[in-house]
Design a protein around this motif. Structure first.
Motif, PDB file in Angstrom:
ATOM      1  N   ALA A 145      32.115  45.741  45.897  1.00  0.00           N
ATOM      2  CA  ALA A 145      32.092  46.014  44.456  1.00  0.00           C
ATOM      3  C   ALA A 145      31.636  44.789  43.681  1.00  0.00           C
ATOM      4  O   ALA A 145      31.494  43.687  44.223  1.00  0.00           O
ATOM      5  CB  ALA A 145      33.482  46.439  43.989  1.00  0.00           C
ATOM      6  N   ALA A 146      31.408  44.984  42.392  1.00  0.00           N
ATOM      7  CA  ALA A 146      31.091  43.854  41.517  1.00  0.00           C
ATOM      8  C   ALA A 146      32.194  42.811  41.600  1.00  0.00           C
ATOM      9  O   ALA A 146      33.364  43.133  41.864  1.00  0.00           O
ATOM     10  CB  ALA A 146      30.928  44.346  40.080  1.00  0.00           C
ATOM     11  N   GLU A 147      31.842  41.561  41.367  1.00  0.00           N
ATOM     12  CA  GLU A 147      32.776  40.448  41.577  1.00  0.00           C
ATOM     13  C   GLU A 147      34.098  40.653  40.845  1.00  0.00           C
ATOM     14  O   GLU A 147      35.173  40.455  41.422  1.00  0.00           O
ATOM     15  CB  GLU A 147      32.107  39.152  41.132  1.00  0.00           C
ATOM     16  N   ALA A 148      34.047  41.056  39.582  1.00  0.00           N
ATOM     17  CA  ALA A 148      35.283  41.221  38.804  1.00  0.00           C
ATOM     18  C   ALA A 148      36.167  42.308  39.403  1.00  0.00           C
ATOM     19  O   ALA A 148      37.398  42.165  39.459  1.00  0.00           O
ATOM     20  CB  ALA A 148      34.952  41.556  37.355  1.00  0.00           C
ATOM     21  N   ASP A 149      35.562  43.397  39.853  1.00  0.00           N
ATOM     22  CA  ASP A 149      36.328  44.492  40.457  1.00  0.00           C
ATOM     23  C   ASP A 149      36.928  44.064  41.785  1.00  0.00           C
ATOM     24  O   ASP A 149      38.054  44.454  42.113  1.00  0.00           O
ATOM     25  CB  ASP A 149      35.436  45.719  40.660  1.00  0.00           C
ATOM     26  N   TYR A 150      36.188  43.266  42.539  1.00  0.00           N
ATOM     27  CA  TYR A 150      36.729  42.790  43.825  1.00  0.00           C
ATOM     28  C   TYR A 150      37.950  41.906  43.605  1.00  0.00           C
ATOM     29  O   TYR A 150      38.961  42.051  44.294  1.00  0.00           O
ATOM     30  CB  TYR A 150      35.663  42.023  44.612  1.00  0.00           C
ATOM     31  N   TRP A 151      37.878  40.996  42.627  1.00  0.00           N
ATOM     32  CA  TRP A 151      39.014  40.104  42.401  1.00  0.00           C
ATOM     33  C   TRP A 151      40.223  40.865  41.887  1.00  0.00           C
ATOM     34  O   TRP A 151      41.365  40.528  42.211  1.00  0.00           O
ATOM     35  CB  TRP A 151      38.625  38.979  41.446  1.00  0.00           C
ATOM     36  N   GLN A 152      39.982  41.900  41.106  1.00  0.00           N
ATOM     37  CA  GLN A 152      41.100  42.746  40.679  1.00  0.00           C
ATOM     38  C   GLN A 152      41.753  43.393  41.897  1.00  0.00           C
ATOM     39  O   GLN A 152      42.989  43.432  41.998  1.00  0.00           O
ATOM     40  CB  GLN A 152      40.613  43.817  39.701  1.00  0.00           C
ATOM     41  N   TYR A 153      40.943  43.899  42.809  1.00  0.00           N
ATOM     42  CA  TYR A 153      41.457  44.484  44.057  1.00  0.00           C
ATOM     43  C   TYR A 153      42.268  43.461  44.846  1.00  0.00           C
ATOM     44  O   TYR A 153      43.383  43.751  45.316  1.00  0.00           O
ATOM     45  CB  TYR A 153      40.286  45.020  44.885  1.00  0.00           C
ATOM     46  N   ALA A 154      41.730  42.262  45.004  1.00  0.00           N
ATOM     47  CA  ALA A 154      42.425  41.233  45.781  1.00  0.00           C
ATOM     48  C   ALA A 154      43.782  40.900  45.160  1.00  0.00           C
ATOM     49  O   ALA A 154      44.782  40.732  45.877  1.00  0.00           O
ATOM     50  CB  ALA A 154      41.555  39.978  45.878  1.00  0.00           C
ATOM     51  N   ARG A 155      43.826  40.808  43.842  1.00  0.00           N
ATOM     52  CA  ARG A 155      45.103  40.533  43.164  1.00  0.00           C
ATOM     53  C   ARG A 155      46.068  41.713  43.295  1.00  0.00           C
ATOM     54  O   ARG A 155      47.283  41.518  43.442  1.00  0.00           O
ATOM     55  CB  ARG A 155      44.848  40.197  41.691  1.00  0.00           C
ATOM     56  N   GLN A 156      45.543  42.924  43.239  1.00  0.00           N
ATOM     57  CA  GLN A 156      46.400  44.105  43.385  1.00  0.00           C
ATOM     58  C   GLN A 156      47.014  44.175  44.774  1.00  0.00           C
ATOM     59  O   GLN A 156      48.199  44.517  44.919  1.00  0.00           O
ATOM     60  CB  GLN A 156      45.585  45.365  43.092  1.00  0.00           C
ATOM     61  N   VAL A 157      46.250  43.850  45.793  1.00  0.00           N
ATOM     62  CA  VAL A 157      46.792  43.846  47.150  1.00  0.00           C
ATOM     63  C   VAL A 157      47.886  42.782  47.269  1.00  0.00           C
ATOM     64  O   VAL A 157      48.932  43.020  47.880  1.00  0.00           O
ATOM     65  CB  VAL A 157      45.678  43.619  48.189  1.00  0.00           C
ATOM     66  N   ARG A 158      47.659  41.613  46.671  1.00  0.00           N
ATOM     67  CA  ARG A 158      48.702  40.580  46.703  1.00  0.00           C
ATOM     68  C   ARG A 158      49.972  41.080  46.033  1.00  0.00           C
ATOM     69  O   ARG A 158      51.084  40.810  46.515  1.00  0.00           O
ATOM     70  CB  ARG A 158      48.215  39.300  46.011  1.00  0.00           C
ATOM     71  N   GLN A 159      49.839  41.825  44.938  1.00  0.00           N
ATOM     72  CA  GLN A 159      51.019  42.389  44.270  1.00  0.00           C
ATOM     73  C   GLN A 159      51.762  43.359  45.187  1.00  0.00           C
ATOM     74  O   GLN A 159      52.994  43.416  45.168  1.00  0.00           O
ATOM     75  CB  GLN A 159      50.597  43.114  42.989  1.00  0.00           C
ATOM     76  N   GLU A 160      51.031  44.107  45.969  1.00  0.00           N
ATOM     77  CA  GLU A 160      51.674  45.056  46.881  1.00  0.00           C
ATOM     78  C   GLU A 160      52.465  44.328  47.971  1.00  0.00           C
ATOM     79  O   GLU A 160      53.428  44.870  48.506  1.00  0.00           O
ATOM     80  CB  GLU A 160      50.629  45.984  47.494  1.00  0.00           C
ATOM     81  N   TYR A 161      52.042  43.116  48.276  1.00  0.00           N
ATOM     82  CA  TYR A 161      52.749  42.292  49.271  1.00  0.00           C
ATOM     83  C   TYR A 161      53.631  41.242  48.587  1.00  0.00           C
ATOM     84  O   TYR A 161      53.883  40.183  49.145  1.00  0.00           O
ATOM     85  CB  TYR A 161      51.736  41.589  50.176  1.00  0.00           C
ATOM     86  N   ARG A 162      54.104  41.553  47.392  1.00  0.00           N
ATOM     87  CA  ARG A 162      54.826  40.554  46.598  1.00  0.00           C
ATOM     88  C   ARG A 162      56.095  40.055  47.281  1.00  0.00           C
ATOM     89  O   ARG A 162      56.580  38.971  46.965  1.00  0.00           O
ATOM     90  CB  ARG A 162      55.164  41.126  45.221  1.00  0.00           C
ATOM     91  N   LEU A 163      56.674  40.831  48.206  1.00  0.00           N
ATOM     92  CA  LEU A 163      57.881  40.402  48.911  1.00  0.00           C
ATOM     93  C   LEU A 163      57.574  39.404  50.023  1.00  0.00           C
ATOM     94  O   LEU A 163      58.496  38.812  50.594  1.00  0.00           O
ATOM     95  CB  LEU A 163      58.617  41.618  49.491  1.00  0.00           C
TER      96      LEU A 163
END
Length: 216
Positions: A145-163
């Motif tokens: 995806a476009a760079e901004a969308d990819y970084w949003q995805y990467a941050r969202q995955v980190r949130q899912e692994y917040r524990l």
């Protein structure tokens, strides 16, 4: 024309499979509750909508549309970042649902197979299985995806692994990124490969460099 809602998409599919209105509605509520759970940030109904729209846009590449749609709906229905059997459990949930439909056993097994193959996108895939190739490529299209969308995805995955503590997550995420980058094939379908492969590898390398610097 108003865009079709996810609930309407589900209703149309479930009706073709011979479900009663009550069961269609109950199953949609079950799926929506799973994908809208508080811990979901990327693996949500937005992800499901994107895959369904992608399958619709490329319908000429899909041989069994109903099986594809079922695999999309159920592939992340069970998602616990602290477990490694999510794909098997999601496939099992799909099987329980499909037992109530008119779908023949062979096609039910096919849905489960597609879901289970999402456990590791870098594993060798059957060469002639074009629906599997399409499903896996659609699931990974965010990488290109476009760079901004990819970084949003990467941050969202980190949130899912917040524990998971940063030191452990960083190590695990780097392993995932390196495995993807070392895979000779990220996208099996020519159209996806041509459009997304270079951007995906660029995004993956950028995230890997960021983790080597300390984090997102």
């Amino acid at each position: 024309m108003m865009p079709i809602t996810l609930e309407a998409r589900w209703g149309q599919l479930a009706a073709r499979l011979g479900l009663s209105a009550a069961l269609r509605e109950a199953t949609y509520r079950q799926l929506a509750a799973a994908y809208e759970a508080s811990g979901r940030h990327y693996h949500s109904l937005t992800h499901i909508r994107k895959l369904l729209e992608t399958a619709e846009q490329h319908k000429e590449l899909v041989l069994d549309a109903e099986v594809m749609q079922l695999a999309i709906w159920f592939h992340d229905a069970v998602y616990n970042p602290l477990r490694d059997d999510n794909e098997a459990r999601s496939a099992g949930l799909a099987q329980e649902f499909m037992a109530q439909t008119t779908l023949p056993p062979a096609r039910r097994q096919r849905v489960a197979f597609l879901i289970e193959r999402t456990k590791d996108h870098t594993q060798p895939q059957p060469a002639a299985d074009t629906d599997l190739h399409f499903f896996l490529d659609a699931d990974l299209q965010i990488l290109g995806a476009a760079e901004a969308d990819y970084w949003q995805y990467a941050r969202q995955v980190r949130q899912e692994y917040r524990l998971v503590p940063d030191v452990l997550y960083r190590r695990g995420r780097r392993q995932v990124l390196e495995k993807l980058l070392n895979s000779p094939v990220l996208y099996h379908t020519p159209a996806f490969r041509q459009r997304l492969d270079a951007a995906a590898r660029r995004n993956l390398r950028a995230e890997l460099r960021q983790w080597e610097k300390g984090g997102l």
